[in-house]
Design a protein around this motif. Sequence first.
Motif, PDB file in Angstrom:
ATOM      1  N   SER A 189       0.826  -1.205   0.000  1.00 42.89           N
ATOM      2  CA  SER A 189       0.000   0.000   0.000  1.00 42.89           C
ATOM      3  C   SER A 189       0.860   1.255   0.000  1.00 42.89           C
ATOM      4  O   SER A 189       0.528   2.248  -0.647  1.00 42.89           O
ATOM      5  CB  SER A 189      -0.948   0.006   1.190  1.00 42.89           C
ATOM      6  OG  SER A 189      -0.244   0.189   2.393  1.00 42.89           O
ATOM      7  N   ARG A 190       2.000   1.232   0.721  1.00 40.04           N
ATOM      8  CA  ARG A 190       2.909   2.386   0.685  1.00 40.04           C
ATOM      9  C   ARG A 190       3.508   2.577  -0.705  1.00 40.04           C
ATOM     10  O   ARG A 190       3.663   3.698  -1.180  1.00 40.04           O
ATOM     11  CB  ARG A 190       4.021   2.214   1.712  1.00 40.04           C
ATOM     12  CG  ARG A 190       3.553   2.423   3.125  1.00 40.04           C
ATOM     13  CD  ARG A 190       4.693   2.228   4.092  1.00 40.04           C
ATOM     14  NE  ARG A 190       4.239   2.411   5.443  1.00 40.04           N
ATOM     15  CZ  ARG A 190       4.538   3.478   6.180  1.00 40.04           C
ATOM     16  NH1 ARG A 190       5.296   4.430   5.681  1.00 40.04           N
ATOM     17  NH2 ARG A 190       4.088   3.574   7.409  1.00 40.04           N
ATOM     18  N   LEU A 191       3.848   1.468  -1.348  1.00 33.78           N
ATOM     19  CA  LEU A 191       4.400   1.556  -2.706  1.00 33.78           C
ATOM     20  C   LEU A 191       3.375   2.134  -3.671  1.00 33.78           C
ATOM     21  O   LEU A 191       3.695   3.012  -4.474  1.00 33.78           O
ATOM     22  CB  LEU A 191       4.846   0.166  -3.181  1.00 33.78           C
ATOM     23  CG  LEU A 191       5.348   0.077  -4.615  1.00 33.78           C
ATOM     24  CD1 LEU A 191       6.638   0.867  -4.780  1.00 33.78           C
ATOM     25  CD2 LEU A 191       5.528  -1.361  -5.032  1.00 33.78           C
ATOM     26  N   ILE A 192       2.152   1.683  -3.572  1.00 29.66           N
ATOM     27  CA  ILE A 192       1.100   2.184  -4.463  1.00 29.66           C
ATOM     28  C   ILE A 192       0.852   3.670  -4.197  1.00 29.66           C
ATOM     29  O   ILE A 192       0.691   4.467  -5.133  1.00 29.66           O
ATOM     30  CB  ILE A 192      -0.186   1.351  -4.296  1.00 29.66           C
ATOM     31  CG1 ILE A 192       0.023  -0.057  -4.859  1.00 29.66           C
ATOM     32  CG2 ILE A 192      -1.380   2.031  -4.972  1.00 29.66           C
ATOM     33  CD1 ILE A 192      -1.103  -1.009  -4.568  1.00 29.66           C
ATOM     34  N   SER A 193       0.818   4.074  -2.922  1.00 32.14           N
ATOM     35  CA  SER A 193       0.593   5.493  -2.629  1.00 32.14           C
ATOM     36  C   SER A 193       1.767   6.347  -3.114  1.00 32.14           C
ATOM     37  O   SER A 193       1.587   7.475  -3.553  1.00 32.14           O
ATOM     38  CB  SER A 193       0.356   5.709  -1.131  1.00 32.14           C
ATOM     39  OG  SER A 193       1.539   5.473  -0.402  1.00 32.14           O
ATOM     40  N   TYR A 194       2.995   5.814  -3.020  1.00 37.90           N
ATOM     41  CA  TYR A 194       4.163   6.551  -3.490  1.00 37.90           C
ATOM     42  C   TYR A 194       4.106   6.725  -5.013  1.00 37.90           C
ATOM     43  O   TYR A 194       4.456   7.764  -5.549  1.00 37.90           O
ATOM     44  CB  TYR A 194       5.436   5.803  -3.089  1.00 37.90           C
ATOM     45  CG  TYR A 194       6.705   6.400  -3.637  1.00 37.90           C
ATOM     46  CD1 TYR A 194       7.231   7.564  -3.095  1.00 37.90           C
ATOM     47  CD2 TYR A 194       7.370   5.806  -4.715  1.00 37.90           C
ATOM     48  CE1 TYR A 194       8.396   8.120  -3.597  1.00 37.90           C
ATOM     49  CE2 TYR A 194       8.525   6.356  -5.223  1.00 37.90           C
ATOM     50  CZ  TYR A 194       9.034   7.513  -4.667  1.00 37.90           C
ATOM     51  OH  TYR A 194      10.182   8.066  -5.172  1.00 37.90           O
ATOM     52  N   LEU A 195       3.657   5.686  -5.722  1.00 38.51           N
ATOM     53  CA  LEU A 195       3.622   5.753  -7.188  1.00 38.51           C
ATOM     54  C   LEU A 195       2.494   6.627  -7.711  1.00 38.51           C
ATOM     55  O   LEU A 195       2.571   7.140  -8.815  1.00 38.51           O
ATOM     56  CB  LEU A 195       3.486   4.323  -7.763  1.00 38.51           C
ATOM     57  CG  LEU A 195       4.702   3.422  -7.538  1.00 38.51           C
ATOM     58  CD1 LEU A 195       4.394   2.008  -8.040  1.00 38.51           C
ATOM     59  CD2 LEU A 195       5.936   3.976  -8.208  1.00 38.51           C
ATOM     60  N   THR A 196       1.424   6.772  -6.934  1.00 40.73           N
ATOM     61  CA  THR A 196       0.275   7.555  -7.431  1.00 40.73           C
ATOM     62  C   THR A 196       0.335   9.007  -7.018  1.00 40.73           C
ATOM     63  O   THR A 196      -0.404   9.825  -7.585  1.00 40.73           O
ATOM     64  CB  THR A 196      -1.037   6.952  -6.922  1.00 40.73           C
ATOM     65  OG1 THR A 196      -1.022   6.927  -5.504  1.00 40.73           O
ATOM     66  CG2 THR A 196      -1.242   5.540  -7.467  1.00 40.73           C
ATOM     67  N   LEU A 197       1.171   9.381  -6.072  1.00 39.86           N
ATOM     68  CA  LEU A 197       1.238  10.784  -5.648  1.00 39.86           C
ATOM     69  C   LEU A 197       2.373  11.508  -6.283  1.00 39.86           C
ATOM     70  O   LEU A 197       3.335  11.113  -6.708  1.00 39.86           O
ATOM     71  CB  LEU A 197       1.350  10.875  -4.121  1.00 39.86           C
ATOM     72  CG  LEU A 197       0.148  10.377  -3.349  1.00 39.86           C
ATOM     73  CD1 LEU A 197       0.427  10.471  -1.855  1.00 39.86           C
ATOM     74  CD2 LEU A 197      -1.081  11.212  -3.686  1.00 39.86           C
TER      75      LEU A 197
END
Length: 57
Positions: free
Chosen positions: A49-57
Motif C-alpha cells: 500500500s505504501r508503494l502504491i501510494s508513493y507511485l500515485t502521488l
Amino acid sequence: MTSRLNPDDQRHVEEYLQLAQHRVERRPFRPWMLLVIVLTITIGLGLLSRLISYLTL
C-alpha cells in the motif's frame, strides 16, 4: 466419560467414526507458524500500500 446414547446408537456412532474418511492423519496445530504467516501477510500488504501510494502521488 459415559455416553448418554443407548448402546445401539453408540455402536452406530463408533462405526461411523471408523470409516476411512474420518481417519485422516493431521499435523499438529502450530500457533507460532500461524502468527508468522499473519504478520508476513500484514507487513507485505502494508508495504504494498505504501508503494502504491508513493507511485500515485
